[in-house]
Write an enzyme that holds these catalytic residues in place. Structure first.
Site, PDB file in Angstrom:
ATOM      1  N   ASN A   8       0.877  -1.178   0.000  1.00  0.00           N
ATOM      2  CA  ASN A   8       0.000   0.000   0.000  1.00  0.00           C
ATOM      3  C   ASN A   8       0.909   1.222   0.000  1.00  0.00           C
ATOM      4  O   ASN A   8       1.500   1.552   1.025  1.00  0.00           O
ATOM      5  CB  ASN A   8      -0.904  -0.009   1.243  1.00  0.00           C
ATOM      6  CG  ASN A   8      -1.700   1.284   1.365  1.00  0.00           C
ATOM      7  OD1 ASN A   8      -1.828   2.042   0.415  1.00  0.00           O
ATOM      8  ND2 ASN A   8      -2.250   1.525   2.555  1.00  0.00           N
ATOM      9  N   TRP A   9       0.989   1.855  -1.155  1.00  0.00           N
ATOM     10  CA  TRP A   9       1.897   3.012  -1.281  1.00  0.00           C
ATOM     11  C   TRP A   9       1.352   4.254  -0.586  1.00  0.00           C
ATOM     12  O   TRP A   9       2.062   5.243  -0.460  1.00  0.00           O
ATOM     13  CB  TRP A   9       2.148   3.335  -2.761  1.00  0.00           C
ATOM     14  CG  TRP A   9       2.961   2.305  -3.499  1.00  0.00           C
ATOM     15  CD1 TRP A   9       3.547   1.174  -2.972  1.00  0.00           C
ATOM     16  CD2 TRP A   9       3.301   2.303  -4.896  1.00  0.00           C
ATOM     17  NE1 TRP A   9       4.217   0.483  -3.957  1.00  0.00           N
ATOM     18  CE2 TRP A   9       4.076   1.163  -5.145  1.00  0.00           C
ATOM     19  CE3 TRP A   9       3.007   3.168  -5.953  1.00  0.00           C
ATOM     20  CZ2 TRP A   9       4.571   0.846  -6.413  1.00  0.00           C
ATOM     21  CZ3 TRP A   9       3.497   2.867  -7.226  1.00  0.00           C
ATOM     22  CH2 TRP A   9       4.272   1.717  -7.449  1.00  0.00           C
ATOM     23  N   LYS A  10       0.088   4.209  -0.187  1.00  0.00           N
ATOM     24  CA  LYS A  10      -0.585   5.382   0.399  1.00  0.00           C
ATOM     25  C   LYS A  10      -0.396   6.589  -0.537  1.00  0.00           C
ATOM     26  O   LYS A  10      -0.285   6.412  -1.761  1.00  0.00           O
ATOM     27  CB  LYS A  10      -0.061   5.659   1.804  1.00  0.00           C
ATOM     28  CG  LYS A  10      -0.062   4.427   2.693  1.00  0.00           C
ATOM     29  CD  LYS A  10       0.075   4.775   4.145  1.00  0.00           C
ATOM     30  CE  LYS A  10       0.359   3.530   4.945  1.00  0.00           C
ATOM     31  NZ  LYS A  10      -0.089   3.640   6.307  1.00  0.00           N
ATOM     32  N   HIS A  93      -9.722   0.985   4.632  1.00  0.00           N
ATOM     33  CA  HIS A  93      -8.434   1.186   5.312  1.00  0.00           C
ATOM     34  C   HIS A  93      -8.669   2.134   6.496  1.00  0.00           C
ATOM     35  O   HIS A  93      -9.479   3.060   6.411  1.00  0.00           O
ATOM     36  CB  HIS A  93      -7.412   1.781   4.342  1.00  0.00           C
ATOM     37  CG  HIS A  93      -6.026   1.802   4.899  1.00  0.00           C
ATOM     38  ND1 HIS A  93      -5.608   2.753   5.798  1.00  0.00           N
ATOM     39  CD2 HIS A  93      -4.968   0.962   4.736  1.00  0.00           C
ATOM     40  CE1 HIS A  93      -4.356   2.507   6.145  1.00  0.00           C
ATOM     41  NE2 HIS A  93      -3.943   1.420   5.515  1.00  0.00           N
ATOM     42  N   GLU A  95      -7.175   4.569   7.589  1.00  0.00           N
ATOM     43  CA  GLU A  95      -7.005   6.013   7.318  1.00  0.00           C
ATOM     44  C   GLU A  95      -8.249   6.576   6.628  1.00  0.00           C
ATOM     45  O   GLU A  95      -8.574   7.752   6.795  1.00  0.00           O
ATOM     46  CB  GLU A  95      -5.723   6.238   6.492  1.00  0.00           C
ATOM     47  CG  GLU A  95      -4.480   6.008   7.350  1.00  0.00           C
ATOM     48  CD  GLU A  95      -3.256   5.492   6.610  1.00  0.00           C
ATOM     49  OE1 GLU A  95      -3.185   5.603   5.379  1.00  0.00           O
ATOM     50  OE2 GLU A  95      -2.363   4.954   7.301  1.00  0.00           O
ATOM     51  N   GLU A 164      -5.758  -5.178  10.274  1.00  0.00           N
ATOM     52  CA  GLU A 164      -4.752  -4.146  10.475  1.00  0.00           C
ATOM     53  C   GLU A 164      -5.046  -3.396  11.777  1.00  0.00           C
ATOM     54  O   GLU A 164      -5.864  -2.456  11.776  1.00  0.00           O
ATOM     55  CB  GLU A 164      -4.777  -3.149   9.312  1.00  0.00           C
ATOM     56  CG  GLU A 164      -4.440  -3.753   7.973  1.00  0.00           C
ATOM     57  CD  GLU A 164      -3.801  -2.717   7.055  1.00  0.00           C
ATOM     58  OE1 GLU A 164      -2.657  -2.932   6.650  1.00  0.00           O
ATOM     59  OE2 GLU A 164      -4.441  -1.688   6.793  1.00  0.00           O
ATOM     60  N   GLY A 170       1.944   2.143  10.611  1.00  0.00           N
ATOM     61  CA  GLY A 170       2.860   3.278  10.481  1.00  0.00           C
ATOM     62  C   GLY A 170       3.538   3.676  11.779  1.00  0.00           C
ATOM     63  O   GLY A 170       4.168   4.726  11.863  1.00  0.00           O
ATOM     64  N   SER A 208       3.000  -2.299  10.265  1.00  0.00           N
ATOM     65  CA  SER A 208       4.439  -2.293  10.489  1.00  0.00           C
ATOM     66  C   SER A 208       5.090  -3.643  10.190  1.00  0.00           C
ATOM     67  O   SER A 208       6.047  -4.039  10.858  1.00  0.00           O
ATOM     68  CB  SER A 208       4.768  -1.827  11.911  1.00  0.00           C
ATOM     69  OG  SER A 208       4.337  -0.486  12.098  1.00  0.00           O
ATOM     70  N   GLY A 229       2.643  -1.278   4.255  1.00  0.00           N
ATOM     71  CA  GLY A 229       2.635   0.145   3.929  1.00  0.00           C
ATOM     72  C   GLY A 229       4.047   0.660   3.705  1.00  0.00           C
ATOM     73  O   GLY A 229       4.626   0.521   2.629  1.00  0.00           O
ATOM     74  N   GLY A 230       4.618   1.234   4.750  1.00  0.00           N
ATOM     75  CA  GLY A 230       5.927   1.891   4.647  1.00  0.00           C
ATOM     76  C   GLY A 230       6.991   1.054   3.954  1.00  0.00           C
ATOM     77  O   GLY A 230       7.725   1.560   3.089  1.00  0.00           O
TER      78      GLY A 230
HETATM   79  C1  PEP Z   1      -1.003   0.078   5.779  1.00  0.00           C
HETATM   80  O1  PEP Z   1      -1.033   1.265   5.482  1.00  0.00           O
HETATM   81  O2  PEP Z   1      -1.876  -0.675   5.367  1.00  0.00           O
HETATM   82  C2  PEP Z   1       0.100  -0.414   6.621  1.00  0.00           C
HETATM   83  C3  PEP Z   1       0.052  -1.634   7.058  1.00  0.00           C
HETATM   84  O3  PEP Z   1       1.113   0.483   6.876  1.00  0.00           O
HETATM   85  P1  PEP Z   1       2.522   0.155   7.603  1.00  0.00           P
HETATM   86  O4  PEP Z   1       3.039  -1.130   7.030  1.00  0.00           O
HETATM   87  O5  PEP Z   1       3.380   1.332   7.269  1.00  0.00           O
HETATM   88  O6  PEP Z   1       2.230   0.034   9.060  1.00  0.00           O
END
Ligand code: PEP
Length: 246
Positions: A8-10, A93, A95, A164, A170, A208, A229-230
């Protein structure tokens, strides 16, 4: 079941950065090892469609409208996503739930809109830290999933589910494999009660996930992959997670 590792590049990327990232991923990915997708910001879907033509890496989007078409300025329909070769779309998601006040019902209808167009919704559920500390984790994720089951019961086996925990997204704070497995088992049981095809529904963990913790998380019986994500923004990191899923 083949593991799935979805990035997930956000709201990150640029034409140049995406080209470099996709090029490095394409070179490092071995066909068939596990299913890989990258969920990009909508303006870059056309770029990905051309960059990933013939690749085993699938294209994902990060959101979809619950509506098919019409006067919904700024929204993007599932049919539009399909025009750009999108195979998966994130719905719900945290967010989106948090910053755009998306309700469980809206998330369920977004999943439905995707399914109608042959796009697999990746339905995200998860509790906040306050909800976990109040002992509400199970009730929260069950409620979020129940809305999706209610609206999409007949084609539930076509979805992908992602657990999640909001407090792990994040933050660098990952759920332990035991914490994640416990919630995945709850979700699996709920799916089993809803459909005889529940065994086909992948349940991804997200929060994470990185190269250091992925193998242990992915070894849990009910963790069928990762939503990253990151760590999906750097090809080497993402490929190390992919390697843990093979
Ligand atoms: C996400 O945005 O779905 C996510 C899992 O982010 P991160 O891996 O950065 O926690």
């Amino acid at each position: 079941m083949k593991k799935r590792i979805f990035g997930n590049w956000k709201m990150n990327g640029s034409l140049a950065a995406n080209a470099a990232l996709v090029d490095a991923l394409a070179q490092g990915v071995h066909v068939g090892a596990c299913e890989i997708a990258v969920c990009a910001p909508a303006p870059y879907l056309a770029q990905l469609q051309s960059l990933l033509d013939g690749s085993s890496i699938a294209i994902g989007a990060q959101d979809v409208s619950a509506h098919a078409d019409g006067a919904f300025t700024g929204e993007i329909s599932a049919a539009m996503l399909r025009d750009f070769g999108v195979r998966y779309v994130l719905v719900g998601h945290s967010e989106r739930r948090q910053y755009h006040a998306e309700s469980d019902e809206l998330v369920a209808r977004k999943a439905q809109a995707a399914l109608v167009c042959g796009i697999t919704p990746v339905v995200c559920v998860g509790e906040t830290l306050a909800q976990r500390e109040a002992g509400e984790t199970e009730a929260v994720v069950r409620r979020q999933l129940a809305a999706v089951v209610q609206v999409n019961g007949h084609c539930l086996s076509e979805i992908v589910l992602a657990y999640e925990p909001v407090w792990a997204i994040g933050t660098g704070r990952t759920a332990t494999p035991e914490q994640a497995q416990a919630v995945h088992a709850v979700l699996r049981a709920q799916l089993l009660a809803a459909t005889t095809s529940a065994g086909r529904i992948p349940i991804l963990y997200g929060g994470s996930m990185n190269a250091a913790n992925a193998a242990e998380l992915l070894a849990q019986p009910d963790i069928d992959g990762g939503l990253v994500g990151g760590a999906s923004l750097k090809a080497a990191d993402f490929l190390r997670i992919v390697a843990c899923a093979q």
